[in-house]
Design a protein around this motif. Structure first.
Motif, PDB file in Angstrom:
ATOM      1  N   MET A  45     -48.239 -70.080  21.874  1.00 33.28           N
ATOM      2  CA  MET A  45     -47.520 -68.623  21.006  1.00 33.28           C
ATOM      3  C   MET A  45     -46.495 -67.830  21.686  1.00 33.28           C
ATOM      4  O   MET A  45     -46.784 -67.629  23.029  1.00 33.28           O
ATOM      5  CB  MET A  45     -48.745 -67.603  20.614  1.00 33.28           C
ATOM      6  CG  MET A  45     -49.599 -68.489  19.687  1.00 33.28           C
ATOM      7  SD  MET A  45     -51.016 -67.516  19.257  1.00 33.28           S
ATOM      8  CE  MET A  45     -50.472 -66.336  18.080  1.00 33.28           C
ATOM      9  N   THR A 253     -46.844 -76.700  18.832  1.00 30.66           N
ATOM     10  CA  THR A 253     -46.246 -75.519  19.069  1.00 30.66           C
ATOM     11  C   THR A 253     -45.679 -75.357  17.550  1.00 30.66           C
ATOM     12  O   THR A 253     -45.938 -74.011  17.287  1.00 30.66           O
ATOM     13  CB  THR A 253     -44.538 -75.870  19.674  1.00 30.66           C
ATOM     14  OG1 THR A 253     -45.224 -75.912  21.127  1.00 30.66           O
ATOM     15  CG2 THR A 253     -43.779 -74.379  19.685  1.00 30.66           C
ATOM     16  N   ASP A 257     -47.192 -71.870  17.044  1.00 25.30           N
ATOM     17  CA  ASP A 257     -46.162 -70.745  17.091  1.00 25.30           C
ATOM     18  C   ASP A 257     -45.380 -70.729  15.892  1.00 25.30           C
ATOM     19  O   ASP A 257     -45.163 -69.430  15.369  1.00 25.30           O
ATOM     20  CB  ASP A 257     -45.612 -70.996  18.321  1.00 25.30           C
ATOM     21  CG  ASP A 257     -44.679 -69.750  18.787  1.00 25.30           C
ATOM     22  OD1 ASP A 257     -44.897 -68.625  18.810  1.00 25.30           O
ATOM     23  OD2 ASP A 257     -43.496 -70.138  18.864  1.00 25.30           O
ATOM     24  N   GLY A 261     -45.422 -67.518  13.372  1.00 21.97           N
ATOM     25  CA  GLY A 261     -44.708 -66.437  13.869  1.00 21.97           C
ATOM     26  C   GLY A 261     -43.413 -66.142  13.005  1.00 21.97           C
ATOM     27  O   GLY A 261     -42.798 -64.995  12.836  1.00 21.97           O
TER      28      GLY A 261
END
Length: 435
Positions: A45, A253, A257, A261
């Motif tokens: 993250m 990822t 993330d 995100g």
């Protein structure tokens, strides 16, 4: 009788107390990889949360409060669509960053020519200057709501604080940790705000159906410009390289993330619109409600706590956006001019200081001007450079030699086409509204 004797005399050794031991060992072995995988996912993250923090700044919040106060829930669909498009372009940028030997701008220079790379770097830097005004105004306004005093002095203090953070050792890791902590604080603040204000969730769901209310004008441009921020998506490739992400980490990822995100700011923006619609719907008039009015209305609903909760979220949004925006601006300017693109380099840090100084200077010089209108205009102007950045990302993401198996699929290009239509429509709206 000893335990060994019991085992030796037992007709069925499996029934003794020793038998659970292998099972316990197996359970421990099984939970170990799960725990390690969780920690590994948490460790990934960062880059997309920095991009999301840049996107979710005070301009975003001001636009959301105005949208809710003037048009109730009818513009929530803009946030949903913008979030999907933002996710798509951020993912493109991260894939380009992972697969390229150099930075995104360096790759553009190699693929499309040096002039194009320089223009891209300068274009993003110009956008960060626009954002810096909103971030500077917002940081001062947010802290003045919590602590009182002049917003201008708080702006200068916040600008100095961000400069210190950027000049810290291992600045990128420090920035990641600070931004993640602030995003978590914001999430709690705006979820609490939504609970306090008790929006009509049925009407909020109906707001996912696209409609364009009469008189929306520049506000629609600002909503798209802040929530579908191609300049922030463009920087995602730099953040992934600064983190050192590798090709084999791309899938994890994306889950750990990129998706959370980018989606988290969209959810928080929708919550702010819903809360503003519940509290201020129909009271905003042509100019919409201000942040101070909104936080003030929360006070009768939840006492001093209601005002402080929202003010802390707003301040967090301003600070995290100021950090990410200045970092991106300095990096892209330096890289565009061929002076390096690592946050540790002197040229990048000087660029960061330039972005912070610009925002603080405009804030001081614009005293007496409505801070809300200043933020809205600055955010709206960012869409001017956005189409060029989107085109460059799509070209790179479709380059077979560069991207290999991570190049764009047909459906990703189709979504990108929708994004271009949205950006061009907002540019047209900006021209019509301004002139």
């Amino acid at each position: 009788m000893s335990e060994s004797s019991a085992v030796s005399h037992s007709p069925n050794p499996r029934s003794t107390r020793r038998s659970p031991a292998p099972q316990a060992e197996e359970t421990s072995t099984a939970t170990g990889p799960r725990r390690n995988k969780f920690l590994r996912m948490v460790g990934l993250m960062g880059p997309a949360f920095i991009v999301g923090a840049w996107q979710f700044g005070p301009g975003n919040l001001v636009s959301a409060v105005q949208a809710g106060s003037r048009f109730y829930y009818s513009l929530i669909w803009v946030i949903a669509l913008s979030t999907v498009l933002m996710l798509m372009f951020a993912d493109m940028s991260i894939r380009v960053g992972v697969m390229s030997r150099g930075s995104v701008v360096e790759t553009i220079k190699e693929t499309l020519g040096r002039v194009t790379g320089v223009v891209a770097g300068l274009g993003v830097f110009t956008i960060t200057l626009m954002f810096s005004v909103g971030n500077a105004v917002g940081s001062g306004l947010g802290l003045s709501l919590v602590l009182g005093g002049s917003p201008v002095w708080w702006t200068l203090g916040c600008s100095a604080l961000v400069a210190v953070i950027v000049f810290a050792r291992q600045a990128y890791k420090v920035i990641e940790k600070i931004v993640l902590a602030i995003v978590a604080t914001m999430a709690v603040s705006f979820i609490a705000t939504a609970i306090i204000t008790r929006p009509d969730w049925g009407d909020a769901a109906a707001g996912l159906l696209p409609t364009v209310p009469s008189g929306v004008g520049l506000l629609l441009v600002a909503l798209v410009g802040t929530n579908f921020s191609l300049n922030a998506a463009f920087y995602a490739g730099y953040a992934s390289r600064e983190r050192g992400l590798r090709r084999e980490q791309y899938r994890e990822t994306t889950i750990a993330d990129t998706i959370p995100g980018i989606v988290a700011p969209g959810i928080m923006t929708a919550l702010v619109i819903a809360a503003a619609a519940a509290v201020l719907g129909g009271t905003g008039g042509e100019e919409g409600a201000t942040i101070a009015q909104f936080s003030g209305v929360l006070e009768p609903l939840a006492g001093e706590v209601g005002r402080v909760i929202f003010a802390l979220g707003f301040t967090g949004a301003a600070l995290s956006a100021m950090i990410a925006n200045a970092t991106a601006g300095g990096t892209l300017l330096s890289d565009g001019l061929g002076w390096g693109n690592r946050l540790s380099s002197r040229s990048v840090k000087l660029g960061v200081l330039g972005v912070l100084a610009f925002g603080a200077t405009v804030t001081v010089l614009a005293q007496g001007t409505s801070p809300v209108q200043l933020i809205i205009i600055a955010q709206a102007l960012t869409v001017i450079v956005a189409p060029m950045l989107g085109v460059l990302l799509v070209i790179l993401a479709n380059n077979r030699r560069l991207m290999g198996d991570l190049r764009n699929r047909w459906w990703q290009n189709a979504v990108a086409g929708v994004g271009f239509v949205a950006i061009l429509a907002t540019c047209y709206q900006l021209v019509v509204t301004t002139f």
